[in-house]
Design a protein around this motif. Structure first.
Motif, PDB file in Angstrom:
ATOM      1  N   LEU A  55       7.852  36.387 -78.128  1.00  0.00           N
ATOM      2  CA  LEU A  55       9.325  36.167 -76.861  1.00  0.00           C
ATOM      3  C   LEU A  55       8.674  35.815 -75.475  1.00  0.00           C
ATOM      4  O   LEU A  55       9.104  34.891 -75.022  1.00  0.00           O
ATOM      5  N   VAL A  56       7.755  36.500 -75.133  1.00  0.00           N
ATOM      6  CA  VAL A  56       7.074  36.054 -73.675  1.00  0.00           C
ATOM      7  C   VAL A  56       6.419  34.660 -73.834  1.00  0.00           C
ATOM      8  O   VAL A  56       6.599  33.927 -72.887  1.00  0.00           O
ATOM      9  N   TRP A  57       5.724  34.559 -75.127  1.00  0.00           N
ATOM     10  CA  TRP A  57       4.904  33.317 -75.094  1.00  0.00           C
ATOM     11  C   TRP A  57       6.030  32.173 -74.985  1.00  0.00           C
ATOM     12  O   TRP A  57       5.739  31.097 -74.379  1.00  0.00           O
ATOM     13  N   TYR A  58       7.100  32.168 -75.902  1.00  0.00           N
ATOM     14  CA  TYR A  58       8.151  31.149 -75.807  1.00  0.00           C
ATOM     15  C   TYR A  58       8.737  30.889 -74.332  1.00  0.00           C
ATOM     16  O   TYR A  58       8.762  29.610 -74.033  1.00  0.00           O
ATOM     17  N   VAL A  59       8.886  31.777 -73.671  1.00  0.00           N
ATOM     18  CA  VAL A  59       9.518  31.548 -72.430  1.00  0.00           C
ATOM     19  C   VAL A  59       8.525  31.208 -71.377  1.00  0.00           C
ATOM     20  O   VAL A  59       8.830  30.089 -70.666  1.00  0.00           O
ATOM     21  N   SER A  60       7.224  31.513 -71.633  1.00  0.00           N
ATOM     22  CA  SER A  60       6.219  31.222 -70.554  1.00  0.00           C
ATOM     23  C   SER A  60       6.054  29.734 -70.923  1.00  0.00           C
ATOM     24  O   SER A  60       5.581  28.954 -69.992  1.00  0.00           O
ATOM     25  N   LYS A  61       6.224  29.121 -72.090  1.00  0.00           N
ATOM     26  CA  LYS A  61       6.123  27.667 -72.272  1.00  0.00           C
ATOM     27  C   LYS A  61       7.322  26.613 -72.002  1.00  0.00           C
ATOM     28  O   LYS A  61       7.403  25.580 -72.454  1.00  0.00           O
ATOM     29  N   ILE A  76       9.920  26.863 -73.789  1.00  0.00           N
ATOM     30  CA  ILE A  76      10.626  26.252 -75.011  1.00  0.00           C
ATOM     31  C   ILE A  76      11.875  26.630 -75.020  1.00  0.00           C
ATOM     32  O   ILE A  76      12.318  27.941 -75.018  1.00  0.00           O
ATOM     33  N   PRO A  77      13.152  25.857 -75.382  1.00  0.00           N
ATOM     34  CA  PRO A  77      14.347  26.432 -75.447  1.00  0.00           C
ATOM     35  C   PRO A  77      14.851  26.789 -76.487  1.00  0.00           C
ATOM     36  O   PRO A  77      14.050  26.514 -77.667  1.00  0.00           O
ATOM     37  N   VAL A  78      15.942  27.583 -76.647  1.00  0.00           N
ATOM     38  CA  VAL A  78      16.340  28.321 -77.990  1.00  0.00           C
ATOM     39  C   VAL A  78      17.132  27.517 -78.662  1.00  0.00           C
ATOM     40  O   VAL A  78      18.239  26.838 -77.974  1.00  0.00           O
ATOM     41  N   HIS A  79      17.045  27.110 -80.039  1.00  0.00           N
ATOM     42  CA  HIS A  79      17.901  26.408 -80.765  1.00  0.00           C
ATOM     43  C   HIS A  79      19.096  27.341 -81.139  1.00  0.00           C
ATOM     44  O   HIS A  79      19.252  28.153 -82.174  1.00  0.00           O
ATOM     45  N   LEU A  80      20.023  27.211 -80.377  1.00  0.00           N
ATOM     46  CA  LEU A  80      21.117  28.264 -80.304  1.00  0.00           C
ATOM     47  C   LEU A  80      22.048  28.246 -81.487  1.00  0.00           C
ATOM     48  O   LEU A  80      22.291  29.192 -82.244  1.00  0.00           O
ATOM     49  N   SER A  81      22.313  26.898 -82.075  1.00  0.00           N
ATOM     50  CA  SER A  81      22.887  26.988 -83.344  1.00  0.00           C
ATOM     51  C   SER A  81      22.345  27.278 -84.750  1.00  0.00           C
ATOM     52  O   SER A  81      23.216  28.135 -85.343  1.00  0.00           O
ATOM     53  N   HIS A  82      21.005  27.151 -84.713  1.00  0.00           N
ATOM     54  CA  HIS A  82      20.182  27.884 -85.619  1.00  0.00           C
ATOM     55  C   HIS A  82      20.087  29.147 -85.587  1.00  0.00           C
ATOM     56  O   HIS A  82      20.337  29.995 -86.628  1.00  0.00           O
ATOM     57  N   LEU A  83      20.284  30.095 -84.375  1.00  0.00           N
ATOM     58  CA  LEU A  83      19.962  31.308 -84.003  1.00  0.00           C
ATOM     59  C   LEU A  83      21.412  31.918 -84.802  1.00  0.00           C
ATOM     60  O   LEU A  83      21.428  32.997 -85.220  1.00  0.00           O
ATOM     61  N   LEU A 143      12.998  38.364 -68.087  1.00  0.00           N
ATOM     62  CA  LEU A 143      12.427  37.131 -69.118  1.00  0.00           C
ATOM     63  C   LEU A 143      13.707  36.447 -69.536  1.00  0.00           C
ATOM     64  O   LEU A 143      13.774  35.250 -69.716  1.00  0.00           O
ATOM     65  N   ALA A 144      14.860  37.517 -69.853  1.00  0.00           N
ATOM     66  CA  ALA A 144      16.072  36.833 -70.626  1.00  0.00           C
ATOM     67  C   ALA A 144      17.032  35.919 -69.571  1.00  0.00           C
ATOM     68  O   ALA A 144      17.408  35.050 -70.095  1.00  0.00           O
ATOM     69  N   LYS A 145      16.710  36.143 -68.393  1.00  0.00           N
ATOM     70  CA  LYS A 145      17.360  35.011 -67.626  1.00  0.00           C
ATOM     71  C   LYS A 145      16.690  33.979 -67.329  1.00  0.00           C
ATOM     72  O   LYS A 145      17.544  32.986 -66.840  1.00  0.00           O
ATOM     73  N   HIS A 146      15.488  33.915 -67.734  1.00  0.00           N
ATOM     74  CA  HIS A 146      14.729  32.562 -67.522  1.00  0.00           C
ATOM     75  C   HIS A 146      14.703  31.831 -68.912  1.00  0.00           C
ATOM     76  O   HIS A 146      14.266  30.656 -68.885  1.00  0.00           O
ATOM     77  N   MET A 147      15.340  32.180 -69.841  1.00  0.00           N
ATOM     78  CA  MET A 147      15.355  31.358 -71.253  1.00  0.00           C
ATOM     79  C   MET A 147      16.159  30.108 -70.824  1.00  0.00           C
ATOM     80  O   MET A 147      17.177  30.170 -70.338  1.00  0.00           O
ATOM     81  N   SER A 148      15.873  28.857 -71.800  1.00  0.00           N
ATOM     82  CA  SER A 148      16.640  27.847 -71.760  1.00  0.00           C
ATOM     83  C   SER A 148      17.214  27.761 -72.885  1.00  0.00           C
ATOM     84  O   SER A 148      16.712  28.018 -74.186  1.00  0.00           O
ATOM     85  N   LEU A 149      18.393  27.145 -73.334  1.00  0.00           N
ATOM     86  CA  LEU A 149      19.014  26.994 -74.735  1.00  0.00           C
ATOM     87  C   LEU A 149      18.979  25.215 -74.880  1.00  0.00           C
ATOM     88  O   LEU A 149      18.946  24.308 -74.298  1.00  0.00           O
ATOM     89  N   LYS A 150      19.215  25.038 -76.216  1.00  0.00           N
ATOM     90  CA  LYS A 150      19.085  23.771 -76.960  1.00  0.00           C
ATOM     91  C   LYS A 150      20.430  23.511 -77.625  1.00  0.00           C
ATOM     92  O   LYS A 150      20.457  24.361 -78.466  1.00  0.00           O
TER      93      LYS A 150
END
Length: 289
Positions: free
Chosen positions: A205-211, A213-220, A282-289
């Motif tokens: 999770l830390v790695w994804y946010v550091s890179k 990478i946005p979360v594919h929200l519909s797949h989640l 970390l949660a605040k810095h996530m981006s979504l797709k």
């Protein structure tokens, strides 16, 4: 030693028997993927999970298993069809390994198999290590689990990437955003009991946010609906997701989580900041797709 395997192992700069074991396991994973690629496996399935993230996107931790998902639900899928392809490929590169299916999977949506072989015998067969070898018990087994989800949730995106070792081959795998969705599903929904959590999930999770990478929200959302953690996809908004994550972080035993991931990372200091406050940020810095 097979020259291609020698070149694959050389890139690790192994200094200890543990280094050699980790490198050996990863080389076995790569050759197993080559065997699957030579078959029609990737016409029907895609690679995902921590090992996919490490091999193709640069995750800086070792991962133990090979995880796949079918592109479409197919309960009659048999992983045993592909065991020979893996076994033959490993044998061609000098490995002495068994590839067997898990007979307990009959009614499960996850079909699994295991690659197994003696750590010491394979270390001696395919590396430049000479006996006696310290730190490796003669009965120690090198084991890699292969899992295939035969009832995959919808909404994932895929791409084809190429591996050049030991020879060039192609692999279909989940896109980074879809992989992130799968990892968030594991963080939020994996059942570990109490406040225990798989530290490797948090590390990723830390790695994804550091890179970034946005979360594919519909797949989640599709994953969470399938496991009963969400009623409808439109109810999963960014605010709802952040709140769910913060609630999860509030319950985690971070000392236990660190201990879980320590054997797989090269720099323990990367875990120093792990705390409820750190993961809230970390949660605040996530981006979504």
């Amino acid at each position: 030693m097979h020259s291609a395997v020698e070149q694959m192992l050389d890139r690790y700069g192994c200094k200890t028997s543990d280094d050699v074991k980790n490198a050996l396991k990863e080389v076995v994973q790569e050759i197993a993927l080559l065997g699957l690629s030579r078959s029609d496996f990737f016409d029907h399935a895609a690679f995902y999970g921590g090992t996919a993230l490490r091999m193709f996107y640069g995750l800086d931790r070792f991962s133990e298993d090979l995880d796949f998902s079918l592109l479409k639900p197919r309960p009659d899928f048999q992983i045993s069809v592909y065991c020979d392809a893996i076994r033959n490929e490993l044998g061609a590169y000098g490995f002495e390994m068994e590839v067997t299916t898990n007979e307990k999977d009959a009614g499960s949506t996850i079909k699994s198999a295991f690659i197994k072989g003696g750590t010491l015998i394979n270390m001696l067969k395919v590396t430049s290590v000479v006996p006696p070898v310290s730190g490796v018990h003669r009965d120690e087994i090198l084991k890699i689990k292969i899992e295939v989800d035969v009832a995959p949730p919808g909404g994932a995106a895929y791409e084809v990437k190429y591996m050049l070792r030991p020879i060039p081959y192609s692999v279909r795998l989940f896109s980074p955003s879809s992989l992130f969705a799968g990892k968030l599903h594991a963080v939020l929904c994996r059942s570990w009991g109490g406040n225990r959590v798989k530290g490797r999930d948090l590390y990723d999770l830390v790695w994804y946010v550091s890179k970034e990478i946005p979360v594919h929200l519909s797949h989640l959302a599709e994953r969470m609906i399938q496991t009963g953690h969400l009623k409808e996809s439109k109810s999963l908004t960014s605010d709802v997701l952040v709140n769910m994550m913060n609630e999860k972080f509030r319950l985690i035993d971070f000392k236990q989580a660190k201990n879980d991931v320590l054997p797989f990372v090269s720099d323990p200091r990367s875990l120093d900041l792990w705390s409820e406050e750190f993961f809230h940020s970390l949660a605040k810095h996530m981006s979504l797709k």
